[in-house]
Design a protein around this motif. Structure first.
Motif, PDB file in Angstrom:
ATOM      1  N   VAL A 141      84.752 -54.309  43.583  1.00  0.00           N
ATOM      2  CA  VAL A 141      84.637 -53.652  44.880  1.00  0.00           C
ATOM      3  C   VAL A 141      85.727 -52.595  45.014  1.00  0.00           C
ATOM      4  CG1 VAL A 141      84.681 -53.973  47.381  1.00  0.00           C
ATOM      5  CG2 VAL A 141      83.673 -55.740  45.908  1.00  0.00           C
ATOM      6  N   LEU A 142      85.343 -51.429  45.524  1.00  0.00           N
ATOM      7  CA  LEU A 142      86.301 -50.368  45.832  1.00  0.00           C
ATOM      8  C   LEU A 142      86.489 -50.306  47.342  1.00  0.00           C
ATOM      9  CD1 LEU A 142      88.043 -47.888  45.169  1.00  0.00           C
ATOM     10  CD2 LEU A 142      85.946 -46.502  45.228  1.00  0.00           C
ATOM     11  N   ILE A 143      87.741 -50.376  47.785  1.00  0.00           N
ATOM     12  CA  ILE A 143      88.085 -50.264  49.202  1.00  0.00           C
ATOM     13  C   ILE A 143      88.759 -48.916  49.407  1.00  0.00           C
ATOM     14  CG2 ILE A 143      89.401 -51.278  51.103  1.00  0.00           C
ATOM     15  CD1 ILE A 143      89.574 -53.837  49.215  1.00  0.00           C
ATOM     16  N   VAL A 144      88.278 -48.147  50.378  1.00  0.00           N
ATOM     17  CA  VAL A 144      88.937 -46.886  50.731  1.00  0.00           C
ATOM     18  C   VAL A 144      89.424 -47.042  52.162  1.00  0.00           C
ATOM     19  CG1 VAL A 144      88.785 -44.384  50.824  1.00  0.00           C
ATOM     20  CG2 VAL A 144      87.342 -45.660  49.220  1.00  0.00           C
ATOM     21  N   GLY A 167      84.402 -44.878  38.488  1.00  0.00           N
ATOM     22  CA  GLY A 167      84.580 -46.303  38.218  1.00  0.00           C
ATOM     23  C   GLY A 167      83.253 -47.047  38.180  1.00  0.00           C
ATOM     24  N   ASP A 168      83.304 -48.241  37.642  1.00  0.00           N
ATOM     25  CA  ASP A 168      82.098 -49.065  37.515  1.00  0.00           C
ATOM     26  C   ASP A 168      82.106 -50.104  38.634  1.00  0.00           C
ATOM     27  OD1 ASP A 168      79.826 -50.292  36.618  1.00  0.00           O
ATOM     28  OD2 ASP A 168      80.843 -51.441  35.059  1.00  0.00           O
ATOM     29  N   TYR A 169      81.772 -49.655  39.848  1.00  0.00           N
ATOM     30  CA  TYR A 169      81.857 -50.537  41.019  1.00  0.00           C
ATOM     31  C   TYR A 169      80.479 -51.039  41.445  1.00  0.00           C
ATOM     32  CZ  TYR A 169      86.608 -48.792  41.350  1.00  0.00           C
ATOM     33  OH  TYR A 169      87.910 -48.477  41.062  1.00  0.00           O
ATOM     34  N   ASP A 170      80.507 -52.201  42.122  1.00  0.00           N
ATOM     35  CA  ASP A 170      79.276 -52.779  42.654  1.00  0.00           C
ATOM     36  C   ASP A 170      79.134 -52.525  44.144  1.00  0.00           C
ATOM     37  OD1 ASP A 170      78.293 -54.331  40.232  1.00  0.00           O
ATOM     38  OD2 ASP A 170      80.327 -55.104  40.425  1.00  0.00           O
ATOM     39  N   LEU A 171      80.235 -52.170  44.822  1.00  0.00           N
ATOM     40  CA  LEU A 171      80.196 -51.960  46.275  1.00  0.00           C
ATOM     41  C   LEU A 171      81.388 -51.104  46.690  1.00  0.00           C
ATOM     42  CD1 LEU A 171      78.926 -52.773  49.071  1.00  0.00           C
ATOM     43  CD2 LEU A 171      80.593 -54.631  49.113  1.00  0.00           C
ATOM     44  N   LEU A 172      81.155 -50.267  47.702  1.00  0.00           N
ATOM     45  CA  LEU A 172      82.224 -49.457  48.290  1.00  0.00           C
ATOM     46  C   LEU A 172      82.402 -49.866  49.751  1.00  0.00           C
ATOM     47  CD1 LEU A 172      84.173 -47.031  48.508  1.00  0.00           C
ATOM     48  CD2 LEU A 172      82.170 -45.561  48.850  1.00  0.00           C
ATOM     49  N   ALA A 220      74.077 -44.152  43.897  1.00  0.00           N
ATOM     50  CA  ALA A 220      73.453 -45.070  44.859  1.00  0.00           C
ATOM     51  C   ALA A 220      74.317 -46.296  45.132  1.00  0.00           C
ATOM     52  CB  ALA A 220      72.090 -45.513  44.327  1.00  0.00           C
ATOM     53  N   LEU A 221      75.615 -46.208  44.844  1.00  0.00           N
ATOM     54  CA  LEU A 221      76.522 -47.325  45.076  1.00  0.00           C
ATOM     55  C   LEU A 221      76.384 -47.831  46.521  1.00  0.00           C
ATOM     56  CD1 LEU A 221      79.012 -48.992  44.071  1.00  0.00           C
ATOM     57  CD2 LEU A 221      80.435 -47.131  44.961  1.00  0.00           C
ATOM     58  N   PRO A 222      76.138 -49.133  46.723  1.00  0.00           N
ATOM     59  CA  PRO A 222      76.054 -49.657  48.098  1.00  0.00           C
ATOM     60  C   PRO A 222      77.349 -49.407  48.866  1.00  0.00           C
ATOM     61  CG  PRO A 222      75.206 -51.259  46.531  1.00  0.00           C
ATOM     62  CD  PRO A 222      75.854 -50.175  45.717  1.00  0.00           C
ATOM     63  N   VAL A 223      77.219 -49.046  50.151  1.00  0.00           N
ATOM     64  CA  VAL A 223      78.380 -48.690  50.968  1.00  0.00           C
ATOM     65  C   VAL A 223      78.380 -49.486  52.264  1.00  0.00           C
ATOM     66  CG1 VAL A 223      79.489 -46.836  52.284  1.00  0.00           C
ATOM     67  CG2 VAL A 223      78.539 -46.362  50.015  1.00  0.00           C
ATOM     68  N   LEU A 224      79.517 -50.109  52.539  1.00  0.00           N
ATOM     69  CA  LEU A 224      79.738 -50.789  53.814  1.00  0.00           C
ATOM     70  C   LEU A 224      80.812 -50.024  54.576  1.00  0.00           C
ATOM     71  CD1 LEU A 224      79.762 -53.109  55.904  1.00  0.00           C
ATOM     72  CD2 LEU A 224      81.285 -54.378  54.345  1.00  0.00           C
ATOM     73  N   PHE A 225      80.435 -49.436  55.721  1.00  0.00           N
ATOM     74  CA  PHE A 225      81.444 -48.793  56.560  1.00  0.00           C
ATOM     75  C   PHE A 225      82.211 -49.868  57.316  1.00  0.00           C
ATOM     76  CE2 PHE A 225      79.431 -44.457  56.517  1.00  0.00           C
ATOM     77  CZ  PHE A 225      80.604 -43.768  56.221  1.00  0.00           C
ATOM     78  N   LEU A 226      83.544 -49.761  57.306  1.00  0.00           N
ATOM     79  CA  LEU A 226      84.411 -50.679  58.042  1.00  0.00           C
ATOM     80  C   LEU A 226      85.368 -49.800  58.838  1.00  0.00           C
ATOM     81  CD1 LEU A 226      85.215 -53.629  58.502  1.00  0.00           C
ATOM     82  CD2 LEU A 226      86.817 -53.415  56.611  1.00  0.00           C
ATOM     83  N   GLY A 281      73.546 -42.629  54.703  1.00  0.00           N
ATOM     84  CA  GLY A 281      73.267 -43.375  53.474  1.00  0.00           C
ATOM     85  C   GLY A 281      74.047 -44.657  53.309  1.00  0.00           C
ATOM     86  N   ALA A 282      74.798 -45.062  54.364  1.00  0.00           N
ATOM     87  CA  ALA A 282      75.491 -46.352  54.272  1.00  0.00           C
ATOM     88  C   ALA A 282      74.470 -47.485  54.333  1.00  0.00           C
ATOM     89  CB  ALA A 282      76.509 -46.486  55.396  1.00  0.00           C
ATOM     90  N   ASP A 283      74.850 -48.615  53.769  1.00  0.00           N
ATOM     91  CA  ASP A 283      73.953 -49.772  53.739  1.00  0.00           C
ATOM     92  C   ASP A 283      74.273 -50.791  54.830  1.00  0.00           C
ATOM     93  OD1 ASP A 283      74.479 -48.758  50.735  1.00  0.00           O
ATOM     94  OD2 ASP A 283      72.414 -49.489  50.931  1.00  0.00           O
ATOM     95  N   ASP A 284      75.484 -50.706  55.409  1.00  0.00           N
ATOM     96  CA  ASP A 284      75.859 -51.599  56.503  1.00  0.00           C
ATOM     97  C   ASP A 284      77.033 -50.967  57.232  1.00  0.00           C
ATOM     98  OD1 ASP A 284      75.874 -53.718  58.217  1.00  0.00           O
ATOM     99  OD2 ASP A 284      76.425 -55.232  56.737  1.00  0.00           O
ATOM    100  N   TYR A 285      77.302 -51.501  58.435  1.00  0.00           N
ATOM    101  CA  TYR A 285      78.341 -50.907  59.284  1.00  0.00           C
ATOM    102  C   TYR A 285      78.995 -52.044  60.055  1.00  0.00           C
ATOM    103  CZ  TYR A 285      80.295 -47.126  62.203  1.00  0.00           C
ATOM    104  OH  TYR A 285      81.126 -46.222  62.851  1.00  0.00           O
ATOM    105  N   LEU A 286      80.307 -52.200  59.905  1.00  0.00           N
ATOM    106  CA  LEU A 286      81.051 -53.260  60.583  1.00  0.00           C
ATOM    107  C   LEU A 286      82.215 -52.627  61.330  1.00  0.00           C
ATOM    108  CD1 LEU A 286      81.417 -56.323  61.035  1.00  0.00           C
ATOM    109  CD2 LEU A 286      82.817 -56.368  58.960  1.00  0.00           C
ATOM    110  N   VAL A 287      82.356 -53.031  62.613  1.00  0.00           N
ATOM    111  CA  VAL A 287      83.364 -52.414  63.477  1.00  0.00           C
ATOM    112  C   VAL A 287      84.626 -53.271  63.508  1.00  0.00           C
ATOM    113  CG1 VAL A 287      83.880 -51.723  65.862  1.00  0.00           C
ATOM    114  CG2 VAL A 287      81.597 -51.301  64.893  1.00  0.00           C
TER     115      VAL A 287
END
Length: 225
Positions: free
Chosen positions: A3-6, A43-48, A72-78, A94-100
């Protein structure tokens, strides 16, 4: 899973990374949007996991660049951006989920696992097998010949890697990067120690032996036939 965290907030970024590592993931952390985009593309990531308000590129711009590249890397906005129009914008980009924020880590972890399961469901099973050895990725359990095998988080990640690439000789440098998120260091024996412990748990009391050491090359999980 990697997992990549930005995230530019120091405490939040460190907290997320530590929590994911303790949950058995390999996690990298970027503090700026520019660094995050570079890692996501190379990088070889499964999720951003992506914040919106970032130095350099913001999260919206990073995601747009990522999708324009065909990634097409899955993206979760946080993010603390909690307005409806923000959530809509993130998903439409194009995000796949969104968490506040603020968020409960248990919910965050559940969403991470759901996205990973969704992204891999069409091509990968949730239970990995070889001979009579099974690894249940969702229940985080391993068993052989019906006997439960208790694994640490690192042992679980190591066995998952071996099962996903069974029949393939994995070098120490590849194992180090995929499981420990570190570059190969010839002075460390962490991989040998972990392999001995894993072999003792999943091979010593069973037949046939599945984990083999290939001298001078690495390790392979395979059946004798």
């Amino acid at each position: 899973m990697k997992v990549l965290i930005v995230e530019d907030e120091l405490k939040t970024g460190d907290y997320l990374r530590q929590g994911l590592v303790e949950a058995g993931f390999v996690a990298d952390l970027a503090r700026t949007g520019t660094d995050g985009l570079h890692l996501a593309l190379t990088g070889d990531y499964d999720l951003l996991v992506l914040d919106v308000m970032l130095p350099g590129l913001n999260g919206w711009q990073l995601l747009q660049s990522l999708r324009r590249s065909g990634n097409a890397l899955p993206v979760l906005f946080l993010t603390a951006r909690d307005q409806v129009e923000d959530r809509v914008k993130g998903l439409e980009l194009g995000a796949d989920d969104y968490l506040v924020k603020p968020f409960a880590f248990s919910e965050f972890l559940a969403r991470v696992r759901t996205l990973l399961r969704r992204g891999k469901a069409s091509i990968e099973p949730t239970v990995l097998r070889i001979a009579d050895l099974e690894l249940d990725l969702m229940r985080r359990r391993a068993q052989r010949a019906g006997r439960r095998i208790d694994l640490t988080a690192k042992e679980f990640a190591l066995l998952e890697l071996l099962l996903r690439r069974q029949g393939e000789v994995l070098t120490r440098s590849l194992i180090a990067s995929q499981v420990w998120d570190m570059n190969f260091d010839s002075d460390t024996n962490v991989i040998e120690v972990a392999m001995r412990r894993l072999r003792a748990k999943m091979d010593d009391d069973f037949e046939p032996k599945l984990l083999r050491t290939i001298r001078g090359m690495g390790y392979v999980l395979e059946t004798s036939d």
